[in-house]
Design a protein around this motif. Structure first.
Motif, mmCIF file in Angstrom:
data_model
loop_
_atom_site.group_PDB
_atom_site.id
_atom_site.type_symbol
_atom_site.label_atom_id
_atom_site.label_comp_id
_atom_site.label_asym_id
_atom_site.label_seq_id
_atom_site.Cartn_x
_atom_site.Cartn_y
_atom_site.Cartn_z
ATOM 1 N N ASN A 76 76.946 50.036 10.772
ATOM 2 C CA ASN A 76 76.942 51.178 12.147
ATOM 3 C C ASN A 76 77.364 52.515 11.441
ATOM 4 O O ASN A 76 77.565 53.421 12.061
ATOM 5 C CB ASN A 76 77.799 50.544 13.278
ATOM 6 N N LYS A 77 77.177 52.714 10.045
ATOM 7 C CA LYS A 77 77.608 53.996 9.705
ATOM 8 C C LYS A 77 76.598 54.913 9.905
ATOM 9 O O LYS A 77 76.704 56.404 9.914
ATOM 10 C CB LYS A 77 77.946 53.803 8.130
ATOM 11 N N LEU A 78 75.254 54.675 9.983
ATOM 12 C CA LEU A 78 74.179 55.419 10.068
ATOM 13 C C LEU A 78 73.954 55.737 11.760
ATOM 14 O O LEU A 78 74.221 54.860 12.657
ATOM 15 C CB LEU A 78 72.910 54.769 9.649
ATOM 16 N N PHE A 79 73.637 56.946 12.048
ATOM 17 C CA PHE A 79 73.337 57.189 13.420
ATOM 18 C C PHE A 79 71.839 58.248 13.408
ATOM 19 O O PHE A 79 71.640 58.807 12.437
ATOM 20 C CB PHE A 79 74.356 58.008 13.887
ATOM 21 N N LYS A 80 71.224 58.474 14.553
ATOM 22 C CA LYS A 80 70.367 59.180 14.703
ATOM 23 C C LYS A 80 70.753 60.501 15.428
ATOM 24 O O LYS A 80 70.910 60.414 16.808
ATOM 25 C CB LYS A 80 69.215 58.507 15.555
ATOM 26 N N PRO A 81 70.770 61.755 14.707
ATOM 27 C CA PRO A 81 71.171 62.806 15.262
ATOM 28 C C PRO A 81 70.280 63.326 16.633
ATOM 29 O O PRO A 81 69.106 62.991 16.472
ATOM 30 C CB PRO A 81 71.190 63.977 14.210
ATOM 31 N N LYS A 82 70.829 63.994 17.716
ATOM 32 C CA LYS A 82 70.010 64.276 18.913
ATOM 33 C C LYS A 82 68.859 65.244 18.269
ATOM 34 O O LYS A 82 69.075 66.193 17.637
ATOM 35 C CB LYS A 82 70.860 64.854 19.680
ATOM 36 N N ASP A 90 77.778 60.855 8.440
ATOM 37 C CA ASP A 90 79.030 61.990 8.222
ATOM 38 C C ASP A 90 79.279 62.334 6.840
ATOM 39 O O ASP A 90 79.482 61.195 6.169
ATOM 40 C CB ASP A 90 79.818 61.902 8.943
ATOM 41 N N ASN A 91 78.945 63.334 6.179
ATOM 42 C CA ASN A 91 79.535 63.479 4.580
ATOM 43 C C ASN A 91 80.987 63.975 4.435
ATOM 44 O O ASN A 91 81.127 64.209 3.217
ATOM 45 C CB ASN A 91 78.476 64.508 3.879
ATOM 46 N N ILE A 98 71.231 62.623 4.936
ATOM 47 C CA ILE A 98 70.145 61.879 5.386
ATOM 48 C C ILE A 98 69.429 60.741 4.556
ATOM 49 O O ILE A 98 69.569 61.026 3.294
ATOM 50 C CB ILE A 98 68.863 62.859 5.621
ATOM 51 N N TYR A 99 69.749 59.381 4.991
ATOM 52 C CA TYR A 99 69.458 58.368 4.328
ATOM 53 C C TYR A 99 67.878 57.995 4.480
ATOM 54 O O TYR A 99 67.485 57.354 3.789
ATOM 55 C CB TYR A 99 70.261 57.268 4.758
ATOM 56 N N PHE A 100 67.384 58.141 5.756
ATOM 57 C CA PHE A 100 66.405 57.528 6.210
ATOM 58 C C PHE A 100 65.451 58.539 7.044
ATOM 59 O O PHE A 100 66.166 59.173 7.898
ATOM 60 C CB PHE A 100 66.060 56.279 7.061
#
Length: 201
Positions: A76-82, A90-91, A98-100
């Protein structure tokens, strides 16, 4: 002058030509993905493909940070920014990595390397067969060796085509991930998988 009659032997060899066939293409299981995967990649490149999501709303196209991973590998570390069609993390410097890239559709253009590898060299193959038929008639070559020669030629032509085929170009994201615009070569696994086999029918 010899009285020995070789016609029956020659005729038998010519009939034997009907008992073989040659296959050439992605035949060797190299790398760690398996032969079936390599053949799928070859088919997609040979004929082109349109890919849409099957499980979920988006296809996830990795950037360099996500390369060789699935989105699920990150929990759950990845998220879709609005408002953004990306999966990011978060870096810890106030920004996002951006990973994907999220897309609804991917078009992979046709890059025929198998059919073109044969079709572009058909006359050379015909010339080779003609020469080898003469050698069979002179009892210098066996029918199976003729098919071995065809297989070796096909293998070489297909491998050359993989290396030389540069159009259509890779997509910009693919070029960024690979570090080069070489549509059919990335790690060289598919290139190493090209071989041939002579089959007794």
């Amino acid at each position: 002058m010899s009285d020995e009659n070789h016609i029956p032997e020659i005729m038998a060899s010519l009939r034997e030509l009907n008992h073989y066939l040659v296959e050439a293409g992605v035949l060797l299981d190299v790398g760690n993905k398996g032969l079936e995967f390599l053949q799928m990649i070859a088919t997609v490149n040979e004929f082109g493909a349109d890919i849409t999501p099957i499980h979920g709303a988006w296809l996830t196209i990795p950037t360099k940070l996500g390369l060789h991973h699935k989105a699920s590998d990150f929990g759950n570390k990845l998220f879709k920014p609005k408002g953004k069609n990306v999966l990011a993390m978060d870096n810890n410097n106030g920004g996002l990595d951006i990973y994907f890239i999220l897309v609804k559709h991917v078009h992979i253009p046709e890059r025929s390397f198998l059919r073109d590898g044969v079709d572009d060299h058909m006359w050379s193959i015909f010339d080779s067969v003609e020469d080898d038929l003469n050698r069979i008639m002179n009892r210098e070559l066996t029918p199976r060796e003729l098919y071995e020669h065809i297989g070796l030629k096909l293998k070489g032509y297909i491998k050359d085509n993989i290396v030389l085929k540069v159009n259509p170009s890779n997509a910009p994201l693919t070029i960024a991930n690979k570090g080069k615009d070489d549509p059919l070569v990335d790690t060289g696994t598919m290139l190493r998988s090209i071989s041939y086999r002579v089959i007794d029918t």
